[in-house]
Design an enzyme around this catalytic site. Structure first.
Site, PDB file in Angstrom:
ATOM      1  N   ASP A 147      42.854  86.422   3.509  1.00 33.85           N
ATOM      2  CA  ASP A 147      43.625  86.772   2.315  1.00 33.85           C
ATOM      3  C   ASP A 147      42.772  86.545   1.061  1.00 33.85           C
ATOM      4  OD1 ASP A 147      45.640  87.601   0.644  1.00 33.85           O
ATOM      5  OD2 ASP A 147      46.835  85.782   0.832  1.00 33.85           O
ATOM      6  N   HIS A 190      50.140  76.410   0.921  1.00 33.94           N
ATOM      7  CA  HIS A 190      49.762  76.573   2.325  1.00 33.94           C
ATOM      8  C   HIS A 190      48.280  76.270   2.489  1.00 33.94           C
ATOM      9  CE1 HIS A 190      49.697  80.448   0.111  1.00 33.94           C
ATOM     10  NE2 HIS A 190      48.450  80.478   0.558  1.00 33.94           N
ATOM     11  N   GLN A 257      48.337  81.675   7.254  1.00 36.04           N
ATOM     12  CA  GLN A 257      48.564  80.811   6.077  1.00 36.04           C
ATOM     13  C   GLN A 257      49.833  80.002   6.326  1.00 36.04           C
ATOM     14  OE1 GLN A 257      48.205  84.451   3.693  1.00 36.04           O
ATOM     15  NE2 GLN A 257      47.024  83.289   2.196  1.00 36.04           N
ATOM     16  N   ARG A 287      44.708  77.305 -11.435  1.00 38.24           N
ATOM     17  CA  ARG A 287      45.691  78.372 -11.253  1.00 38.24           C
ATOM     18  C   ARG A 287      46.588  77.958 -10.090  1.00 38.24           C
ATOM     19  NH1 ARG A 287      46.583  82.284  -7.647  1.00 38.24           N
ATOM     20  NH2 ARG A 287      47.229  84.370  -8.246  1.00 38.24           N
ATOM     21  N   ASP A 289      48.776  78.366  -7.435  1.00 38.09           N
ATOM     22  CA  ASP A 289      49.080  79.540  -6.621  1.00 38.09           C
ATOM     23  C   ASP A 289      50.483  79.465  -6.012  1.00 38.09           C
ATOM     24  OD1 ASP A 289      48.116  81.968  -5.220  1.00 38.09           O
ATOM     25  OD2 ASP A 289      48.450  80.755  -3.432  1.00 38.09           O
ATOM     26  N   GLU A 331      51.360  80.652 -11.398  1.00 36.94           N
ATOM     27  CA  GLU A 331      51.405  82.007 -10.847  1.00 36.94           C
ATOM     28  C   GLU A 331      52.766  82.198 -10.201  1.00 36.94           C
ATOM     29  OE1 GLU A 331      50.727  85.175  -7.581  1.00 36.94           O
ATOM     30  OE2 GLU A 331      50.754  83.054  -7.121  1.00 36.94           O
ATOM     31  N   HIS A 395      44.099  90.649  -9.314  1.00 34.45           N
ATOM     32  CA  HIS A 395      43.631  91.033  -7.986  1.00 34.45           C
ATOM     33  C   HIS A 395      44.801  91.417  -7.084  1.00 34.45           C
ATOM     34  CE1 HIS A 395      45.088  87.017  -7.489  1.00 34.45           C
ATOM     35  NE2 HIS A 395      45.088  87.186  -6.188  1.00 34.45           N
TER      36      HIS A 395
HETATM   37  C1  GLC Z   1      48.962  84.421  -4.558  1.00 32.57           C
HETATM   38  C2  GLC Z   1      47.688  85.193  -4.628  1.00 32.57           C
HETATM   39  C3  GLC Z   1      47.692  86.249  -3.593  1.00 32.57           C
HETATM   40  C4  GLC Z   1      47.862  85.603  -2.257  1.00 32.57           C
HETATM   41  C5  GLC Z   1      49.076  84.682  -2.224  1.00 32.57           C
HETATM   42  C6  GLC Z   1      49.029  83.768  -1.053  1.00 32.57           C
HETATM   43  O1  GLC Z   1      50.058  85.170  -4.831  1.00 32.57           O
HETATM   44  O2  GLC Z   1      47.526  85.744  -5.897  1.00 32.57           O
HETATM   45  O3  GLC Z   1      46.520  87.013  -3.635  1.00 32.57           O
HETATM   46  O4  GLC Z   1      48.028  86.594  -1.289  1.00 32.57           O
HETATM   47  O5  GLC Z   1      49.112  83.829  -3.329  1.00 32.57           O
HETATM   48  O6  GLC Z   1      48.143  82.702  -1.283  1.00 32.57           O
HETATM   49  C1  GLC Z   2      54.620  88.273  -4.066  1.00 35.22           C
HETATM   50  C2  GLC Z   2      54.635  86.880  -4.487  1.00 35.22           C
HETATM   51  C3  GLC Z   2      53.454  86.558  -5.340  1.00 35.22           C
HETATM   52  C4  GLC Z   2      52.181  87.064  -4.727  1.00 35.22           C
HETATM   53  C5  GLC Z   2      52.277  88.459  -4.289  1.00 35.22           C
HETATM   54  C6  GLC Z   2      51.057  88.839  -3.541  1.00 35.22           C
HETATM   55  O1  GLC Z   2      54.849  89.095  -5.161  1.00 35.22           O
HETATM   56  O2  GLC Z   2      55.811  86.594  -5.199  1.00 35.22           O
HETATM   57  O3  GLC Z   2      53.370  85.197  -5.494  1.00 35.22           O
HETATM   58  O4  GLC Z   2      51.169  87.035  -5.671  1.00 35.22           O
HETATM   59  O5  GLC Z   2      53.394  88.602  -3.480  1.00 35.22           O
HETATM   60  O6  GLC Z   2      51.152  90.158  -3.208  1.00 35.22           O
END
Ligand code: GLC
Ligand code: GLC
Length: 635
Positions: A147, A190, A257, A287, A289, A331, A395
């Protein structure tokens, strides 16, 4: 709810009495007073939060003591340069609100090959004006699909393909030297299934048994799944994945994950140690996550639960004690009512602004500023000491996270409108300029998100002559509406979609890779040539960045809406009352007029900081297709 102050003090005195006899404290007695001072200041907050989560447990006092002792270890190991930086930041707590701030984000491998390649790019980052650099996940992760590194196998080891811990420390120091803060992810919801905690949990080690959510059968997963939202439905249905031995593990995202179980205080302690170790690398922003998902309760969607906030505030209190210059960025890509709940000086001082991001794209598609104007007027304000990170692209996919109730005020039906936006951006709508692709198209719920680089979504891929002004329009809002503007590196030279990910088995089933393009060598080679698309975007962006940095009115987050009277023209003011600025942005591909009457009360003319021209304001004001004006009303 804080514990009574006296109780907290008694507890703290007990902890401190034992700690000062500890060989580690005795060996580091010189750094003890500063730590003790911060501990006394922030312990009540830390205790208050942790009591809510774990206060009922018999082992709570022991847990607290271990946590504080771990924090002291981290403080004792904190390099002198970082402790000095702590003092500098503490003397100017609003430093990140400055108009000088400009963020950039990139993948280490895609952008620079490895950490040394990123080091070599510092002169470029400086020339762009970056003061904040988010490097995408770079710790050890599984081979193949990880990921994009968001499955961490070891938080103390850099992915060997990218470099070493030593490289990372040197890079952090070199960036700091140049006035650029290093930003890394704290991926704490995770770990990867290859993390040693996961391995031990799987093996039944009693110390790690409760680190994750492992279930012998479907009984509990079925009950939870009734109310969970599916985040990556393409990867697996529901919130759980089955292990080869038949058991089920909570995995909100990919099967590899595994969600951590924060109802177990040992998980909090273990992740707190990892967090402080990351801080000591020289990271200035973490950040945070996937904050929405960190706490679970049966019968709920297990998103944005109150305990998630308590947990983050507890981490934050610990940071104030042991790594005080570190700030958190949330985030939370969720409903706007929930996004703001993570933002406070005690929780996350910064947050992505996913609403503004999504509505910028919405406005480009509809040419109607209604929803964006409403969001700026009603959902932009934040508590003192906090700020948005505004962005055009990240991203990740673009999800249409506006509020249905907000949309209904304009007669817009949320679900139908999202369907329209998805069609528009994946080029299933006649006349669309965008060339995006769908992400996690869910036929059961009708949900879908979209992917694509800024260039591909604005029409550059199909050679639309207006595409450059579309990109610049989006960035003009991000650069002038407050907080920290964040540039997805590659956007500045118009990097387009890269479909090459389909040939890589580790990436092929995740369409977000389409907009995670490798370093655009061609774009960069022509970025100083104004006859090229790359050159025009680069030049336009650089002018706006320079204008932003020369305009203190763009600092902070305060913004006042300005109704242009034209449905296609967004308006807002900054710098009120002493340095008034008026931003007007035309989201239509046709020229638009702001009527003289709307501008009465403004000076007869004002200088546009982007073009340097003086614009008369006593008559109807014409804006060309996609034109933006940053009007300095003091002139
Ligand atoms: C966040 C990241 C995303 C990832 C997810 C799981 O949303 O921005 O790229 O897939 O977390 O860690
Ligand atoms: C969902 C989640 C977000 C993550 C994203 C990744 O929107 O809420 O946290 O960044 O998926 O695609």
């Amino acid at each position: 709810m804080l514990m009574k102050e006296t109780q907290a003090n008694v507890l703290l005195d007990q902890i401190v009495d034992r700690l000062v006899q500890h060989p580690l404290v005795i060996a580091n007695v010189a750094v003890w007073p500063a730590f003790a001072a911060r501990l006394h200041r922030h312990f009540p907050q830390l205790l208050g939060e942790l009591t809510l989560l774990y206060g009922q447990r018999e082992d709570f006092p022991t847990f607290l003591e271990q946590l504080v002792s771990g924090a002291f270890c981290a403080w004792a190991e904190r390099p002198i340069a970082l402790r000095e930086n702590d003092a500098v930041r503490e003397s100017d707590p609003n430093w990140f609100q400055s108009e000088q701030m400009l963020g950039g984000v990139c993948y280490v491998d895609l952008h620079g090959g490895n950490l040394r390649g990123i080091l070599a790019q510092i002169p470029y980052f400086k020339s762009l004006g970056l003061t904040y650099l988010h490097l995408m996940p770079l710790f050890r992760c599984p081979d193949g699909n990880s990921d994009g590194g968001y499955a961490v196998s070891n938080y103390r080891e850099v992915n060997p393909a990218l470099g070493t811990m030593q490289d990372l420390r040197l890079l952090a120091a070199a960036l700091r030297q140049e006035g650029i803060s290093l930003v890394l992810d704290f991926i704490f919801n995770h770990t990867s299934n290859e993390h040693v905690w996961a391995q031990r949990c799987l093996a039944g080690d009693p110390e790690y048994r409760d680190f994750y959510y492992l279930f012998p059968d479907r009984t509990l997963p079925d009950q939870y799944d009734r109310t969970l939202r599916e985040i990556f439905p393409d990867q697996h249905a529901g919130g759980f994945s089955q292990l080869p031995d038949g058991r089920w593990v909570w995995s909100t995202f990919n099967t590899f994950q595994w969600d951590l179980n924060y109802s177990n205080p040992a998980v909090f302690k273990a992740m707190a140690d990892e967090m402080l170790a990351i801080a000591n690398i020289g990271v200035e922003f973490l950040r945070m996550d996937a904050v929405a998902f960190v706490w679970k309760r049966l019968g709920t969607d297990c998103e944005n639960l109150p305990e998630a906030h308590t947990l983050i505030r507890a981490f934050s209190a610990l940071v104030r004690i042991a790594a005080p210059s570190l700030l958190f960025k949330s985030e939370a890509i969720v409903h706007p009512d929930d996004v703001v709940k993570y933002i406070s000086p005690q929780e996350c001082q910064l947050s992505y602004n996913p609403l503004q991001m999504a509505l910028l794209w919405n406005t480009l598609a509809t040419r109607e500023v209604n929803l964006l104007q409403q969001a700026l007027e009603q959902r932009h304000a934040l508590p003192a000491g906090t700020a948005w990170v505004n962005y055009v692209r990240s991203h990740d996919d673009i999800g249409w996270t506006f509020s249905d109730e907000d949309a209904a005020q304009f007669g817009i039906h949320g679900f139908d409108h999202r369907q329209f936006l998805n069609r528009y951006y994946v080029n299933r709508f006649p006349g669309s300029f965008a060339r995006g692709v769908p992400f996690q198209d869910n036929p059961v719920t009708g949900d879908c998100r979209i992917c694509g680089t800024s260039a591909s979504l604005t029409g550059i891929e199909q050679g639309d002559p207006l595409a450059v002004s579309r990109i610049l329009l989006l960035y003009s809002v991000v650069l002038s509406s407050g907080g920290i503007p964040l540039l997805y590196l590659g956007d500045e030279v118009g990097a387009v979609n890269d479909h090459g990910y389909k040939d890589d088995a580790a990436k092929a089933d995740d369409s977000r890779w389409v907009h995670r393009a490798p370093y655009d060598t061609h774009g960069h080679a022509s970025r100083n040539d104004l006859t090229t698309t790359a050159g025009q975007i680069y030049d336009g962006l650089r002018r706006m960045i320079a204008a932003r940095k020369a305009t203190p009115a763009f600092s902070g987050n305060a913004l006042t809406g300005f109704r242009s009277g034209n449905p296609h023209v967004l308006g807002y003011q900054r710098g009120l009352p002493h340095q008034p600025m008026l931003v007007l942005a035309n989201f239509s591909e046709h020229a638009q007029t702001v009527a003289a009457v709307v501008l009465s009360g403004q000076p007869a003319g004002a200088r546009d900081l982007i073009s340097g021209q003086t614009v008369p304001l006593h008559s109807d004001l014409k804006l060309a297709a996609y034109q933006v004006l940053w009007l300095d009303l003091r002139t």
